[in-house]
Design a protein around this motif. Structure first.
Motif, PDB file in Angstrom:
ATOM      1  N   LEU A   6       0.956  -1.131   0.119  1.00  0.00           N
ATOM      2  CA  LEU A   6      -0.045  -0.161  -0.044  1.00  0.00           C
ATOM      3  C   LEU A   6       0.915   1.221  -0.048  1.00  0.00           C
ATOM      4  O   LEU A   6       1.850   1.393   1.086  1.00  0.00           O
ATOM      5  N   VAL A   7       0.602   2.061  -0.947  1.00  0.00           N
ATOM      6  CA  VAL A   7       1.361   3.245  -1.129  1.00  0.00           C
ATOM      7  C   VAL A   7       0.588   4.431  -1.573  1.00  0.00           C
ATOM      8  O   VAL A   7      -0.146   4.446  -2.232  1.00  0.00           O
ATOM      9  N   VAL A   8       0.970   5.941  -0.600  1.00  0.00           N
ATOM     10  CA  VAL A   8       0.257   6.877  -1.301  1.00  0.00           C
ATOM     11  C   VAL A   8       1.415   7.757  -1.997  1.00  0.00           C
ATOM     12  O   VAL A   8       2.189   7.767  -1.579  1.00  0.00           O
ATOM     13  N   SER A   9       1.023   8.169  -3.103  1.00  0.00           N
ATOM     14  CA  SER A   9       1.785   8.952  -3.915  1.00  0.00           C
ATOM     15  C   SER A   9       1.266  10.242  -4.770  1.00  0.00           C
ATOM     16  O   SER A   9       0.103  10.088  -5.235  1.00  0.00           O
ATOM     17  N   LEU A  36      -1.112  -1.655  -4.568  1.00  0.00           N
ATOM     18  CA  LEU A  36      -2.288  -0.630  -4.585  1.00  0.00           C
ATOM     19  C   LEU A  36      -1.800   0.681  -4.227  1.00  0.00           C
ATOM     20  O   LEU A  36      -1.029   1.128  -3.244  1.00  0.00           O
ATOM     21  N   VAL A  37      -2.333   1.740  -5.006  1.00  0.00           N
ATOM     22  CA  VAL A  37      -1.823   3.161  -5.017  1.00  0.00           C
ATOM     23  C   VAL A  37      -2.848   4.010  -4.714  1.00  0.00           C
ATOM     24  O   VAL A  37      -3.933   4.034  -5.387  1.00  0.00           O
ATOM     25  N   SER A  38      -2.750   5.093  -3.609  1.00  0.00           N
ATOM     26  CA  SER A  38      -3.869   6.221  -3.478  1.00  0.00           C
ATOM     27  C   SER A  38      -2.850   7.266  -4.269  1.00  0.00           C
ATOM     28  O   SER A  38      -1.867   7.757  -4.033  1.00  0.00           O
ATOM     29  N   TRP A  39      -3.366   7.686  -5.445  1.00  0.00           N
ATOM     30  CA  TRP A  39      -2.652   8.628  -6.490  1.00  0.00           C
ATOM     31  C   TRP A  39      -3.579  10.241  -6.008  1.00  0.00           C
ATOM     32  O   TRP A  39      -4.659  10.443  -5.923  1.00  0.00           O
ATOM     33  N   ASN A  40      -2.366  10.867  -5.462  1.00  0.00           N
ATOM     34  CA  ASN A  40      -2.785  12.257  -5.247  1.00  0.00           C
ATOM     35  C   ASN A  40      -2.228  13.398  -5.827  1.00  0.00           C
ATOM     36  O   ASN A  40      -2.153  14.520  -5.762  1.00  0.00           O
ATOM     37  N   GLY A  41      -1.497  12.733  -7.151  1.00  0.00           N
ATOM     38  CA  GLY A  41      -0.815  13.795  -8.171  1.00  0.00           C
ATOM     39  C   GLY A  41      -2.000  14.400  -9.164  1.00  0.00           C
ATOM     40  O   GLY A  41      -3.167  13.912  -9.165  1.00  0.00           O
ATOM     41  N   HIS A  42      -1.221  14.958 -10.179  1.00  0.00           N
ATOM     42  CA  HIS A  42      -1.805  15.403 -11.360  1.00  0.00           C
ATOM     43  C   HIS A  42      -2.371  14.160 -12.523  1.00  0.00           C
ATOM     44  O   HIS A  42      -1.425  13.195 -12.382  1.00  0.00           O
ATOM     45  N   LEU A  57       0.618  -3.357 -10.492  1.00  0.00           N
ATOM     46  CA  LEU A  57       0.088  -1.961  -9.590  1.00  0.00           C
ATOM     47  C   LEU A  57      -1.057  -1.426 -10.194  1.00  0.00           C
ATOM     48  O   LEU A  57      -1.499  -1.575 -11.397  1.00  0.00           O
ATOM     49  N   ARG A  58      -1.806  -1.062  -9.331  1.00  0.00           N
ATOM     50  CA  ARG A  58      -3.255  -0.464  -9.721  1.00  0.00           C
ATOM     51  C   ARG A  58      -3.547   0.789  -8.864  1.00  0.00           C
ATOM     52  O   ARG A  58      -3.223   0.798  -7.597  1.00  0.00           O
ATOM     53  N   ILE A  59      -3.947   1.812  -9.584  1.00  0.00           N
ATOM     54  CA  ILE A  59      -4.426   3.026  -8.907  1.00  0.00           C
ATOM     55  C   ILE A  59      -5.763   2.581  -8.124  1.00  0.00           C
ATOM     56  O   ILE A  59      -6.702   2.630  -8.838  1.00  0.00           O
ATOM     57  N   ALA A  60      -5.670   2.519  -6.745  1.00  0.00           N
ATOM     58  CA  ALA A  60      -6.890   2.056  -6.339  1.00  0.00           C
ATOM     59  C   ALA A  60      -7.851   2.983  -5.651  1.00  0.00           C
ATOM     60  O   ALA A  60      -8.955   2.926  -5.520  1.00  0.00           O
ATOM     61  N   CYS A  61      -7.466   4.388  -5.732  1.00  0.00           N
ATOM     62  CA  CYS A  61      -8.098   5.286  -5.248  1.00  0.00           C
ATOM     63  C   CYS A  61      -7.377   6.766  -5.737  1.00  0.00           C
ATOM     64  O   CYS A  61      -6.341   6.860  -5.932  1.00  0.00           O
ATOM     65  N   ARG A  62      -8.388   7.774  -5.794  1.00  0.00           N
ATOM     66  CA  ARG A  62      -7.629   9.060  -6.229  1.00  0.00           C
ATOM     67  C   ARG A  62      -8.123  10.143  -5.047  1.00  0.00           C
ATOM     68  O   ARG A  62      -8.756  11.344  -5.604  1.00  0.00           O
ATOM     69  N   ASP A  63      -8.422   9.835  -3.697  1.00  0.00           N
ATOM     70  CA  ASP A  63      -9.044  10.840  -2.945  1.00  0.00           C
ATOM     71  C   ASP A  63      -8.191  11.756  -2.665  1.00  0.00           C
ATOM     72  O   ASP A  63      -6.917  11.684  -2.753  1.00  0.00           O
ATOM     73  N   PRO A  64      -8.432  12.947  -2.167  1.00  0.00           N
ATOM     74  CA  PRO A  64      -7.477  14.110  -1.552  1.00  0.00           C
ATOM     75  C   PRO A  64      -6.740  13.555  -0.656  1.00  0.00           C
ATOM     76  O   PRO A  64      -7.094  12.574   0.097  1.00  0.00           O
ATOM     77  N   TYR A  65      -5.504  14.170  -0.457  1.00  0.00           N
ATOM     78  CA  TYR A  65      -4.281  13.661   0.424  1.00  0.00           C
ATOM     79  C   TYR A  65      -4.875  13.792   1.813  1.00  0.00           C
ATOM     80  O   TYR A  65      -5.206  14.594   2.380  1.00  0.00           O
ATOM     81  N   HIS A  66      -4.934  12.611   2.649  1.00  0.00           N
ATOM     82  CA  HIS A  66      -5.044  12.177   3.915  1.00  0.00           C
ATOM     83  C   HIS A  66      -4.345  11.027   4.225  1.00  0.00           C
ATOM     84  O   HIS A  66      -4.983   9.841   3.933  1.00  0.00           O
ATOM     85  N   PHE A  67      -3.017  11.091   4.871  1.00  0.00           N
ATOM     86  CA  PHE A  67      -2.585   9.592   4.882  1.00  0.00           C
ATOM     87  C   PHE A  67      -3.476   8.565   5.418  1.00  0.00           C
ATOM     88  O   PHE A  67      -3.365   7.540   4.803  1.00  0.00           O
ATOM     89  N   ALA A  68      -3.564   8.749   6.565  1.00  0.00           N
ATOM     90  CA  ALA A  68      -4.373   7.811   7.118  1.00  0.00           C
ATOM     91  C   ALA A  68      -5.684   7.259   6.511  1.00  0.00           C
ATOM     92  O   ALA A  68      -5.881   5.976   6.325  1.00  0.00           O
ATOM     93  N   GLY A  69      -6.507   8.371   6.004  1.00  0.00           N
ATOM     94  CA  GLY A  69      -7.575   8.136   5.071  1.00  0.00           C
ATOM     95  C   GLY A  69      -7.399   7.389   3.947  1.00  0.00           C
ATOM     96  O   GLY A  69      -7.920   6.389   3.518  1.00  0.00           O
ATOM     97  N   ASN A  70      -6.226   7.785   3.183  1.00  0.00           N
ATOM     98  CA  ASN A  70      -5.919   6.961   2.080  1.00  0.00           C
ATOM     99  C   ASN A  70      -5.234   5.407   2.268  1.00  0.00           C
ATOM    100  O   ASN A  70      -5.891   4.699   1.497  1.00  0.00           O
TER     101      ASN A  70
END
Length: 142
Positions: A6-9, A36-42, A57-70
């Motif tokens: 799990l990675v936020v990027s 699984l990636v939480s993508w917070n970029g453009h 690798l799969r972009i699993a969510c694109r929610d606004p950045y909130h580390f714990a929530g992501n």
């Protein structure tokens, strides 16, 4: 599924570097690992993410950045028996994921294994958390 990473990027360059290093950090087969990636970029930079590495690798969510929530969102979608939470700027040592899995499986009642973090010059920058008498956590190297 054995392992969910799990990675936020928000940076394709860091995510690609991490993704490339993961194949040396573990000898698990490609069908035993998911990233699984939480993508917070453009959106435009998302097209630069290399999805042709050894582990899918799969972009699993694109929610606004909130580390714990992501991370919680990624964990809910994870199919792995083990979750690896990792920052996109980490370059794991060869064999380090295998060593973590081995430790997790060999220590009775272990539920969490942490890594030793080194700075770019190789010096240890984080090697665990200590607790004060009032149960407050602190970095052992502070």
């Amino acid at each position: 599924m054995r392992l969910s990473i799990l990675v936020v990027s928000r940076t394709a360059e860091l995510l690609n570097r991490l993704n490339s290093a993961l194949a040396d950090a573990s000898h698990l087969k490609s069908n035993e690992v998911e990233i699984l990636v939480s993508w917070n970029g453009h959106r435009s930079e998302e097209d630069q993410i290399n999805q042709n590495n050894f582990y899918p690798l799969r972009i699993a969510c694109r929610d606004p950045y909130h580390f714990a929530g992501n991370m919680n969102s990624l964990a809910e979608q994870a199919a792995g028996d083990v979750l690896l939470v990792i920052n996109d700027d980490v370059i794991p040592d060869p064999g380090s994921i295998d060593a973590g899995l081995k430790a997790l499986n060999s220590i009775p009642n272990a539920g969490l294994i942490g890594g030793r973090l080194r700075s770019s010059d190789g010096m240890i920058s984080h090697d665990g958390v200590g607790f004060t008498n009032d149960h407050s956590a602190y970095n052992l190297f502070e």
